[in-house]
Design a protein around this motif. Sequence first.
Motif, PDB file in Angstrom:
ATOM      1  N   GLN A 229      -4.611   1.852  12.014  1.00 53.13           N
ATOM      2  CA  GLN A 229      -5.030   1.595  10.632  1.00 53.13           C
ATOM      3  C   GLN A 229      -4.283   2.547   9.710  1.00 53.13           C
ATOM      4  O   GLN A 229      -4.337   3.770   9.893  1.00 53.13           O
ATOM      5  CB  GLN A 229      -6.540   1.800  10.477  1.00 53.13           C
ATOM      6  CG  GLN A 229      -7.044   1.685   9.038  1.00 53.13           C
ATOM      7  CD  GLN A 229      -8.493   2.110   8.888  1.00 53.13           C
ATOM      8  OE1 GLN A 229      -9.241   2.185   9.869  1.00 53.13           O
ATOM      9  NE2 GLN A 229      -8.911   2.402   7.665  1.00 53.13           N
ATOM     10  N   VAL A 230      -3.583   2.018   8.734  1.00 52.15           N
ATOM     11  CA  VAL A 230      -2.847   2.852   7.777  1.00 52.15           C
ATOM     12  C   VAL A 230      -3.777   3.230   6.627  1.00 52.15           C
ATOM     13  O   VAL A 230      -4.343   2.362   5.957  1.00 52.15           O
ATOM     14  CB  VAL A 230      -1.606   2.117   7.238  1.00 52.15           C
ATOM     15  CG1 VAL A 230      -0.897   2.961   6.191  1.00 52.15           C
ATOM     16  CG2 VAL A 230      -0.653   1.770   8.389  1.00 52.15           C
ATOM     17  N   VAL A 231      -3.953   4.522   6.401  1.00 48.67           N
ATOM     18  CA  VAL A 231      -4.784   5.022   5.303  1.00 48.67           C
ATOM     19  C   VAL A 231      -3.917   5.231   4.060  1.00 48.67           C
ATOM     20  O   VAL A 231      -4.237   4.768   2.968  1.00 48.67           O
ATOM     21  CB  VAL A 231      -5.499   6.322   5.701  1.00 48.67           C
ATOM     22  CG1 VAL A 231      -6.316   6.867   4.521  1.00 48.67           C
ATOM     23  CG2 VAL A 231      -6.395   6.093   6.916  1.00 48.67           C
ATOM     24  N   ASP A 232      -2.802   5.959   4.236  1.00 49.19           N
ATOM     25  CA  ASP A 232      -1.801   6.101   3.182  1.00 49.19           C
ATOM     26  C   ASP A 232      -0.479   6.434   3.850  1.00 49.19           C
ATOM     27  O   ASP A 232      -0.371   6.381   5.080  1.00 49.19           O
ATOM     28  CB  ASP A 232      -2.210   7.145   2.127  1.00 49.19           C
ATOM     29  CG  ASP A 232      -2.422   8.544   2.697  1.00 49.19           C
ATOM     30  OD1 ASP A 232      -1.613   8.970   3.555  1.00 49.19           O
ATOM     31  OD2 ASP A 232      -3.375   9.221   2.296  1.00 49.19           O
ATOM     32  N   ALA A 233       0.526   6.786   3.076  1.00 51.51           N
ATOM     33  CA  ALA A 233       1.874   6.967   3.618  1.00 51.51           C
ATOM     34  C   ALA A 233       1.969   8.100   4.632  1.00 51.51           C
ATOM     35  O   ALA A 233       2.900   8.121   5.447  1.00 51.51           O
ATOM     36  CB  ALA A 233       2.864   7.206   2.485  1.00 51.51           C
ATOM     37  N   HIS A 234       1.019   9.039   4.592  1.00 54.17           N
ATOM     38  CA  HIS A 234       1.083  10.180   5.503  1.00 54.17           C
ATOM     39  C   HIS A 234      -0.174  10.337   6.365  1.00 54.17           C
ATOM     40  O   HIS A 234      -0.337  11.394   6.993  1.00 54.17           O
ATOM     41  CB  HIS A 234       1.322  11.475   4.709  1.00 54.17           C
ATOM     42  CG  HIS A 234       2.678  11.547   4.078  1.00 54.17           C
ATOM     43  ND1 HIS A 234       3.827  11.815   4.799  1.00 54.17           N
ATOM     44  CD2 HIS A 234       3.067  11.361   2.786  1.00 54.17           C
ATOM     45  CE1 HIS A 234       4.861  11.809   3.979  1.00 54.17           C
ATOM     46  NE2 HIS A 234       4.436  11.539   2.759  1.00 54.17           N
ATOM     47  N   ARG A 235      -1.015   9.322   6.409  1.00 55.45           N
ATOM     48  CA  ARG A 235      -2.236   9.416   7.220  1.00 55.45           C
ATOM     49  C   ARG A 235      -2.571   8.058   7.817  1.00 55.45           C
ATOM     50  O   ARG A 235      -2.553   7.038   7.109  1.00 55.45           O
ATOM     51  CB  ARG A 235      -3.415   9.937   6.389  1.00 55.45           C
ATOM     52  CG  ARG A 235      -4.753   9.947   7.156  1.00 55.45           C
ATOM     53  CD  ARG A 235      -5.856  10.633   6.370  1.00 55.45           C
ATOM     54  NE  ARG A 235      -5.664  12.069   6.348  1.00 55.45           N
ATOM     55  CZ  ARG A 235      -6.144  12.907   7.282  1.00 55.45           C
ATOM     56  NH1 ARG A 235      -6.853  12.436   8.296  1.00 55.45           N
ATOM     57  NH2 ARG A 235      -5.922  14.187   7.188  1.00 55.45           N
ATOM     58  N   VAL A 236      -2.911   8.067   9.114  1.00 57.40           N
ATOM     59  CA  VAL A 236      -3.353   6.855   9.790  1.00 57.40           C
ATOM     60  C   VAL A 236      -4.569   7.181  10.643  1.00 57.40           C
ATOM     61  O   VAL A 236      -4.866   8.346  10.926  1.00 57.40           O
ATOM     62  CB  VAL A 236      -2.240   6.262  10.692  1.00 57.40           C
ATOM     63  CG1 VAL A 236      -1.008   5.898   9.870  1.00 57.40           C
ATOM     64  CG2 VAL A 236      -1.870   7.207  11.838  1.00 57.40           C
TER      65      VAL A 236
ATOM     66  N   LEU B 130       5.555   1.405   6.879  1.00 59.08           N
ATOM     67  CA  LEU B 130       4.181   1.559   6.414  1.00 59.08           C
ATOM     68  C   LEU B 130       3.812   3.015   6.168  1.00 59.08           C
ATOM     69  O   LEU B 130       2.903   3.302   5.393  1.00 59.08           O
ATOM     70  CB  LEU B 130       3.210   0.959   7.446  1.00 59.08           C
ATOM     71  CG  LEU B 130       3.369  -0.533   7.740  1.00 59.08           C
ATOM     72  CD1 LEU B 130       2.464  -0.937   8.898  1.00 59.08           C
ATOM     73  CD2 LEU B 130       3.053  -1.350   6.494  1.00 59.08           C
ATOM     74  N   VAL B 131       4.499   3.938   6.848  1.00 55.24           N
ATOM     75  CA  VAL B 131       4.218   5.364   6.707  1.00 55.24           C
ATOM     76  C   VAL B 131       5.527   6.130   6.651  1.00 55.24           C
ATOM     77  O   VAL B 131       6.594   5.607   6.977  1.00 55.24           O
ATOM     78  CB  VAL B 131       3.351   5.897   7.884  1.00 55.24           C
ATOM     79  CG1 VAL B 131       1.972   5.260   7.874  1.00 55.24           C
ATOM     80  CG2 VAL B 131       4.050   5.654   9.219  1.00 55.24           C
TER      81      VAL B 131
ATOM     82  N   VAL C  18       3.227  12.499   9.696  1.00 53.11           N
ATOM     83  CA  VAL C  18       2.029  11.674   9.596  1.00 53.11           C
ATOM     84  C   VAL C  18       0.881  12.366  10.328  1.00 53.11           C
ATOM     85  O   VAL C  18       1.037  12.818  11.470  1.00 53.11           O
ATOM     86  CB  VAL C  18       2.256  10.276  10.207  1.00 53.11           C
ATOM     87  CG1 VAL C  18       0.990   9.432  10.107  1.00 53.11           C
ATOM     88  CG2 VAL C  18       3.424   9.577   9.513  1.00 53.11           C
TER      89      VAL C  18
END
Length: 279
Positions: free
Chosen positions: A199-206, A237-238, A242
């Motif tokens: 699951q992608v939360v934002d460009a630097h966090r999943v 996506l990121v 990450v």
Amino acid sequence: MKQTLAFTKMQGLGNDFVMLDAVRQPVDLSPERVRALADRHFGIGCDQLLVVEPSDTPGVDFRYRIFNADGGEVEQCGNGARCFARFVFEQGLTDKREIRVETAKGLITPRLEDDGTVTVDMGVPVLTPAEVPFVSDSDAYVQPLDVAGRTVAITAVSMGNPHAVQVVADVDTAPVAETGPLIEHHPRFPARVNAGFLQVVDAHRVRLRVFERGAGETLACGTGACAAVVAGILRELVVSPVTVETRGGELTIAWDGVGTPVMMTGPAVTVFSGEIALP
């Protein structure tokens, strides 16, 4: 006659291991014995059993063997690699804070950091389908996989062990228990596979859940986190670095792109040590 084994229980983000020092004691393992040690009711209990052996290769400090809870030997384990580095240092097997370790799929280089975390050079990810191995006529980074009557888009990556990463809207509601075993045993993965749900939360966090080959879903999977970030970057996506949030905690993964190694940083914790007698 029973053999008594000294062991140490360790964990990396809740992914737990039984560590065996085969440098200073004889270690005679069979699939049955591995399953007995890994059993959470009648044994010590673990996701994987890790064995430290001396290496015969010049310039290499140790050999690293990994056994899943089902008794099968596998090629690589990222959370285990961090625990491996802390274990050999704490046990006095080496005074080096950075070591070279031989695995079934090549060399890794774990480094014990001053803050207690461990950084591991996990090597260059393998993306060629035949080398993952993954049966496909295409080299595309995103490929369809038929699972239980529907098609999911996966990225096949080897981090020394095979991974199939799919992107989901929410890892909390992802059908990990239902489709994880189907993906693990999918005929297009002849060596079986670890199924990642990203699951992608934002460009630097999943956020990530992984149904591991031979172990089921674990609280964290280091190679799975590496594979997930590789897949996320390939899909644009990121962006590296990450933070990967697992149910057991967080890892930091950095990757500069195709042809470069993946760097993984995270905790490694000693839980307890003891001895166990086995038939």
